[in-house]
Design a protein around this motif. Structure first.
Motif, PDB file in Angstrom:
ATOM      1  N   ILE A 304       0.850  -1.202   0.000  1.00 18.96           N
ATOM      2  CA  ILE A 304       0.000   0.000   0.000  1.00 18.96           C
ATOM      3  C   ILE A 304       0.882   1.247   0.000  1.00 18.96           C
ATOM      4  CG2 ILE A 304      -1.774   1.300   1.252  1.00 18.96           C
ATOM      5  CD1 ILE A 304      -2.660  -1.355   2.531  1.00 18.96           C
ATOM      6  N   HIS A 305       0.616   2.155  -0.919  1.00 16.79           N
ATOM      7  CA  HIS A 305       1.286   3.459  -0.925  1.00 16.79           C
ATOM      8  C   HIS A 305       0.352   4.473  -0.270  1.00 16.79           C
ATOM      9  CE1 HIS A 305       4.242   1.782  -3.699  1.00 16.79           C
ATOM     10  NE2 HIS A 305       4.977   2.843  -3.435  1.00 16.79           N
ATOM     11  N   TYR A 306       0.776   4.984   0.878  1.00  9.06           N
ATOM     12  CA  TYR A 306      -0.017   5.970   1.609  1.00  9.06           C
ATOM     13  C   TYR A 306       0.164   7.361   0.982  1.00  9.06           C
ATOM     14  CZ  TYR A 306      -2.120   8.213   5.728  1.00  9.06           C
ATOM     15  OH  TYR A 306      -2.928   8.922   6.568  1.00  9.06           O
ATOM     16  N   GLN A 307       1.318   7.586   0.368  1.00 10.04           N
ATOM     17  CA  GLN A 307       1.575   8.819  -0.374  1.00 10.04           C
ATOM     18  C   GLN A 307       2.001   8.473  -1.786  1.00 10.04           C
ATOM     19  OE1 GLN A 307       4.413  11.335   1.651  1.00 10.04           O
ATOM     20  NE2 GLN A 307       2.888  12.095   3.080  1.00 10.04           N
ATOM     21  N   MET A 308       1.637   9.305  -2.760  1.00  9.25           N
ATOM     22  CA  MET A 308       1.992   8.999  -4.142  1.00  9.25           C
ATOM     23  C   MET A 308       3.495   9.148  -4.358  1.00  9.25           C
ATOM     24  SD  MET A 308       0.716  12.362  -6.326  1.00  9.25           S
ATOM     25  CE  MET A 308       1.575  11.897  -7.822  1.00  9.25           C
ATOM     26  N   PRO A 309       4.125   8.182  -5.035  1.00  3.84           N
ATOM     27  CA  PRO A 309       5.543   8.316  -5.385  1.00  3.84           C
ATOM     28  C   PRO A 309       5.730   9.409  -6.429  1.00  3.84           C
ATOM     29  CG  PRO A 309       4.779   6.036  -5.528  1.00  3.84           C
ATOM     30  CD  PRO A 309       3.569   6.905  -5.432  1.00  3.84           C
TER      31      PRO A 309
END
Length: 638
Positions: A304-309
């Motif tokens: 899960i990415h909590y912030q966008m890369p």
């Protein structure tokens, strides 16, 4: 030779056969062809040079960008009884010399080093004496200015190794290369007729998902609750604070044991977290993007990415740590509309101005006591807080300035080093041995005896460094206890000097100090704009209505790609199609448009479908890039 490679695969790795693409790559490199390997994350790139290394008579030189990566791979090879070593900034100059002598004498099948190492005078002196049959360049996207992790020293690899025999095989490997990066790699390495072997960027077992989330924590808890039913997971939290808070919330509210992993966590604890997660004893880790490099866990079920890369390359690499075993897994990105604007502002705000870069450069040179037109031979540790104070700039600007100065080839910035302790005995060797035999305090005698045996005779001639974790095991003491013991032996007994190396970056000026930085604002802005362009593509991926896997694969240069059928957009389209037109109706519409452009009114008469149904179907075909709309008419794309 290929038969021998297959035998060694079974002997050392226990596999009966190569994965798809690995056999082609190995046949290519064994036949001496310049080979470019483009495999997705978890696609088995390292096998492509490690197995040939066991077949070639000479040694394989592996160029790797990260200290942690090369150490991890060397340990894995040693566990398989394959002779391998590395040379990097964590070793004393004496140890590096010794390992190069061993390499010269044929003691290793694989030698790992960073690209910067190839520019040292010691390496240049030893190179003609080394029997190198294969050069493998890992993370080869670092060669390209258009890559997401550009490293100037990578562009000098071929030049640094130009004295190698023409019979030496060359191989470049990466998981993330757009067409322009691929071309840059081939051109820079001088591959005239490169054999490019690509498995493509499809990961059929990954169910790509973007979740709109104004209340991210609520959506995160829901995703973790569902994901944990399938197995272990990984959350990329973005910041240290996020990682700490998310780990605490998930543990408290869901009862799922979750640990935070970031640079602020003590190394011993970080290593333990890694080991527990890999072994399956820890179900979830909330980490910054430092987690995952060189960590081999095939059964991670969700990421899960909590912030966008900031780039699709980074996202694909990180999300791709899910499902390496081919079993159904879920890369999930939580997103709210303001994320793109915030990311763009952060990138612009954190990207240093030329005046700020000059200040950091001057502060760095002053820290090293370098006058104008003087240089430095070895990299030295730098404290970023101390540099920040000297430059009088925000912490983030100093940190990003070091990264930019590295990318622009002004400094060599080496990855954070493993904590070490250095010891040099200043008393005679006979005196130390006698001291061990005559000490009444048995605990102190055992401590000194172990130090003497671990650091060896070379420590009477110079400072020798060993990893803190290694010493803790050998001495059966905590780090604090070891340091206290060394303090007594240094201050009271006066038989040794010691020093500690912490987790600080190592920096070396590549050229002599100049009054002004050797680049202008235009070059600086070009690099920043390249990063902004990558961020824009990341935003497009989030916003697209097309199949997410198709979007990713098109970005990396693949053409004529079919929909995956199971990402969020594909499933959404299927739902819409089921409510509107069935497959036979879409086929009828397709056949009509293939014979010429038609207006909505004409399509209504020819198909008998309502205009609302037609709008849904045409919208679907336009998103699939099969139909275009021009001047109120719809036509099939050739």
């Amino acid at each position: 030779m290929f038969d021998k490679a297959l035998q060694n695969l079974q002997k050392y790795w226990g596999y009966e056969s190569f994965r798809e693409g690995q056999d082609d790559a190995i046949r290519s490199v064994l036949s001496g062809e310049d080979t470019v390997v483009l495999f997705p994350t978890g696609g088995g790139k390292s096998i492509c040079y490690q197995v040939p290394a066991t077949v070639f008579k000479g040694m394989t030189l592996v160029i790797s960008p990260l200290v942690a990566l090369m150490q991890d791979q060397v340990q894995q090879l040693k566990d398989r009884k394959i002779s391998a070593t590395f040379i990097n900034s964590t070793l004393s100059s004496w140890e590096i010399e010794q390992r190069l002598v061993n390499a010269r004498n044929g003691m290793y099948k694989l030698l790992y080093c960073s690209p910067e190492r190839l520019k040292t005078s010691l390496w240049e002196a030893e190179l003609p004496k080394l029997d190198i049959d294969l050069v493998a360049i890992d993370e080869a996207h670092c060669i390209s200015e258009w890559g997401h992790d550009f490293r100037p020293s990578y562009r000098e690899i071929r030049e640094s190794l130009e004295t190698l025999d023409d019979s030496t095989s060359w191989m470049a490997l990466t998981a993330t290369a757009t067409p322009e990066v691929r071309k840059d790699i081939i051109d820079n390495l001088g591959f005239e007729d490169a054999n490019v072997i690509s498995k493509g960027y499809d990961r059929p077992n990954l169910y790509w998902w973007v979740v709109p989330a104004e209340k991210k924590r609520e959506k995160l808890l829901n995703a973790v609750r569902k994901g944990s039913e399938h197995g272990a997971g990984l959350i990329y939290g973005g910041t240290r604070r996020n990682c700490e808070e998310l780990a605490e919330i998930i543990t408290d509210k869901l009862g799922i044991n979750t640990k935070a992993y970031h640079a602020g966590v003590e190394q011993e604890k970080r290593i333990k977290i890694q080991e527990q997660w890999i072994a399956g004893d820890l179900p979830l880790v909330a980490a910054t993007n430092a987690f995952g490099m060189g960590i081999d866990k095939s059964d991670c079920r969700y990421v899960i990415h909590y912030q966008m890369p900031y780039s699709l390359e980074a996202y694909y690499q990180e999300a791709g740590r899910a499902g390496r075993d081919g079993v159904k897994s879920f890369p999930i990105l939580l997103y709210k509309p303001s994320d793109s604007a915030i990311a763009e502002k952060r990138l612009k705000d954190s990207y240093p101005e030329q005046e700020q870069l000059q200040k950091v450069y001057d502060a760095l040179c002053d820290t090293f006591n370098l006058a104008v037109n003087t240089g430095m031979e070895e990299a030295e540790q730098v404290s970023i807080p101390a540099l920040q104070k000297r430059a009088n700039l925000p912490f983030k600007i100093v940190k990003s300035s070091l990264k930019v100065l590295n990318q622009l080839g002004v400094i060599q910035l080496i990855d954070y080093i493993v904590p070490q302790i250095g010891v040099r005995f200043i008393a005679a060797e006979d005196y130390v041995r006698n001291k061990i035999d005559t000490l009444e305090n048995n605990q102190k005698a055992d401590f000194l005896d172990t130090l003497y045996r671990q650091f060896g005779p070379e420590s009477f001639n110079g400072m020798i460094y060993l990893d803190v974790d290694y010493l803790k095991r050998k001495l059966n003491q905590t780090e604090n206890a070891i340091v206290k013991g060394l303090q007594v032996l240094q201050a009271h007994d006066q038989i040794l000097n010691y020093e500690t190396l912490g987790e600080l970056p190592l920096v070396r000026l590549i050229e002599e100090r100049q009054r002004n930085l050797p680049f202008g604002r235009t070059q600086l802005e070009k690099h920043r704009n390249s990063l902004l362009k990558k961020l824009d593509y990341m935003g497009r991926y989030i916003q697209t209505d097309l199949c997410r896997e198709v979007f990713i694969r098109n970005y990396f240069g693949e053409e004529n790609v079919s929909d995956c059928g199971h990402c969020d957009n594909c499933l959404d389209d299927m739902g819409k199609t089921e409510k509107g037109l069935n497959k036979s109706d879409i086929q009828q519409l397709t056949d009509i448009l293939k014979n010429g452009s038609r207006s909505m009114q004409e399509l209504h008469k020819l198909t008998g479908n309502s205009k609302e149904q037609l709008k849904q179907a045409l919208s679907y075909l336009i998103r699939e890039e099969k139909v275009t709309s021009k001047a109120d008419k719809y036509e099939w794309k050739a």
